[in-house]
Design an enzyme around this catalytic site. Structure first.
Site, PDB file in Angstrom:
ATOM      1  N   CYS A 255       0.813  -1.205  -0.157  1.00 40.32           N
ATOM      2  CA  CYS A 255       0.110  -0.113  -0.073  1.00 40.32           C
ATOM      3  C   CYS A 255       0.981   1.153  -0.148  1.00 40.32           C
ATOM      4  O   CYS A 255       1.722   1.436  -1.035  1.00 40.32           O
ATOM      5  CB  CYS A 255      -0.859  -0.033   1.088  1.00 40.32           C
ATOM      6  SG  CYS A 255      -2.277   1.143   1.058  1.00 40.32           S
TER       7      CYS A 255
ATOM      8  N   HIS B  79      -3.434  -5.451   1.130  1.00 41.33           N
ATOM      9  CA  HIS B  79      -2.855  -5.772   2.440  1.00 41.33           C
ATOM     10  C   HIS B  79      -2.712  -7.173   2.831  1.00 41.33           C
ATOM     11  O   HIS B  79      -3.617  -7.809   3.497  1.00 41.33           O
ATOM     12  CB  HIS B  79      -3.437  -5.017   3.476  1.00 41.33           C
ATOM     13  CG  HIS B  79      -3.424  -3.414   3.337  1.00 41.33           C
ATOM     14  ND1 HIS B  79      -2.282  -2.999   4.059  1.00 41.33           N
ATOM     15  CD2 HIS B  79      -4.029  -2.403   2.996  1.00 41.33           C
ATOM     16  CE1 HIS B  79      -2.335  -1.664   4.038  1.00 41.33           C
ATOM     17  NE2 HIS B  79      -3.375  -1.356   3.259  1.00 41.33           N
TER      18      HIS B  79
ATOM     19  N   GLU C  24      -0.925  -8.604   4.836  1.00 42.39           N
ATOM     20  CA  GLU C  24      -0.528  -8.900   6.402  1.00 42.39           C
ATOM     21  C   GLU C  24      -2.007  -8.644   6.992  1.00 42.39           C
ATOM     22  O   GLU C  24      -1.924  -8.839   8.155  1.00 42.39           O
ATOM     23  CB  GLU C  24       0.629  -7.618   6.793  1.00 42.39           C
ATOM     24  CG  GLU C  24      -0.272  -6.284   7.056  1.00 42.39           C
ATOM     25  CD  GLU C  24      -0.655  -5.547   5.805  1.00 42.39           C
ATOM     26  OE1 GLU C  24      -0.671  -5.908   4.678  1.00 42.39           O
ATOM     27  OE2 GLU C  24      -0.729  -4.289   5.973  1.00 42.39           O
TER      28      GLU C  24
END
Lengths: 236, 83
Positions: free
Chosen positions: A86, A203, A205
């Protein structure tokens, strides 16, 4: 294996990344403040999401000049695996480690939703554990993720197979209906020509545990863990 | 010496903000405004002996930081403070 998670003033996904690689993946992780200039002993660098330096001027434009970036560039040029997520992707673009730039989303809205992303290439340290064509359910959260490069630059990315993630529909088609932000060629993520530097807007994560709605992102971190353990990628 | 730097998206780059502003103007009845391109404006105070020197420095910082050459172009004006 040790991940370095770079913390800029305004980073806000640094702890998500730390949690994913330390507690879910089970690797070592340490935060590296943007003013530090030592990445010694690090096997992989994560540039996390957020709003580094308030996104002043342009997203990633000021972060590029943070002292730590000189070492990140050195680490990348030595072949070390680097992933920008990002805002981290935006920093990679501004720093020239990846080509292109980000424009405001075509909707003009901050898009915060789960999207489907197709894995186009599996010969990068961050996608080697994926199946070719695998579709990942990942969240996005950005206002400026509308990837842009001149047509010749996009053609070169395609020729070099540097587009590694594309936004797709549930049928797996990279068409406009599956494109959340207007990115050219539905590009969601890229790798460098040497393939060790990867940037993506979604994302992974934040999608490493099914309790969070999807665990599809974990495969990126498993990929690089395997690559480092097998000696397939390292900064020399 | 004061330099004014105007940074705009290249003509080939779609400007969703400018388009939205144009649509808002049409809603207000300004149909004569056919297009809007949004950009950034900077004023730099530069310690330079000549206008050429100021322009050179302004050009350098514009290319390195103020504008992203992938998507933006810039124009520089030097304003003589005595004027």
């Amino acid at each position: 294996m040790t991940f370095a998670i770079v913390v800029f003033p305004g980073s806000n996904c640094d702890h998500d990344a730390y949690h994913a690689v330390k507690h879910v993946l089970g690797a070592n992780a340490r935060f590296v403040w943007h003013k530090e200039t030592n990445l010694q002993g690090v096997d992989c660098v994560i540039l996390p999401g957020g709003f580094a330096h308030g996104d002043y001027l342009r997203t990633g434009a000021i972060a590029r000049f943070s002292p730590v970036m000189a070492d990140v560039v050195k680490f990348a040029e030595a072949g070390g695996p680097v992933i920008g997520i990002c805002n981290g992707f935006q920093v990679l673009l501004e720093s020239g480690l990846l080509p292109g730039a980000m424009l405001r989303n075509r909707s003009l809205k901050f898009q915060c939703e789960h999207v489907l992303v197709k894995v186009e290439q599996t010969d990068t340290p961050f996608t080697r554990a994926c199946r070719p064509g695998q579709i990942l359910n990942l969240p996005i959260a950005h206002g400026e993720g509308n990837y842009y490069a001149e047509p010749e630059a996009v053609a070169q990315l395609e020729r070099n197979r540097q587009v590694i993630f594309r936004y797709v529909t549930p049928a797996g088609e990279a068409v406009d209906a599956g494109n959340p932000n207007g990115s050219v060629a539905n590009i969601a993520g890229l790798c460098s020509d040497r393939r060790n530097v990867v940037g993506l807007m979604p994302h992974p994560e934040r999608a490493c545990e099914s309790a969070l709605g999807s665990a599809d992102g974990l495969v990126l971190f498993e990929s690089v863990l395997g690559a480092v353990k097998e000696g397939a990628v390292h900064a020399r | 010496m004061r330099a004014r730097v105007f940074v705009t998206l290249k003509p080939s780059v779609f400007d969703p903000q400018g388009t939205t502003v144009a649509e808002a103007l049409h809603t207000l009845g300004y149909d004569s405004v056919s297009d809007v391109r949004q950009g950034k404006y900077f004023e730099l105070e530069i310690a330079a002996a000549t206008a050429d020197e100021a322009k050179r420095i302004a050009g350098e910082v514009s290319g390195k930081l103020l504008a992203n050459p992938v998507i933006e172009s810039y124009r520089i004006e030097i304003a003589d403070q005595k004027a």
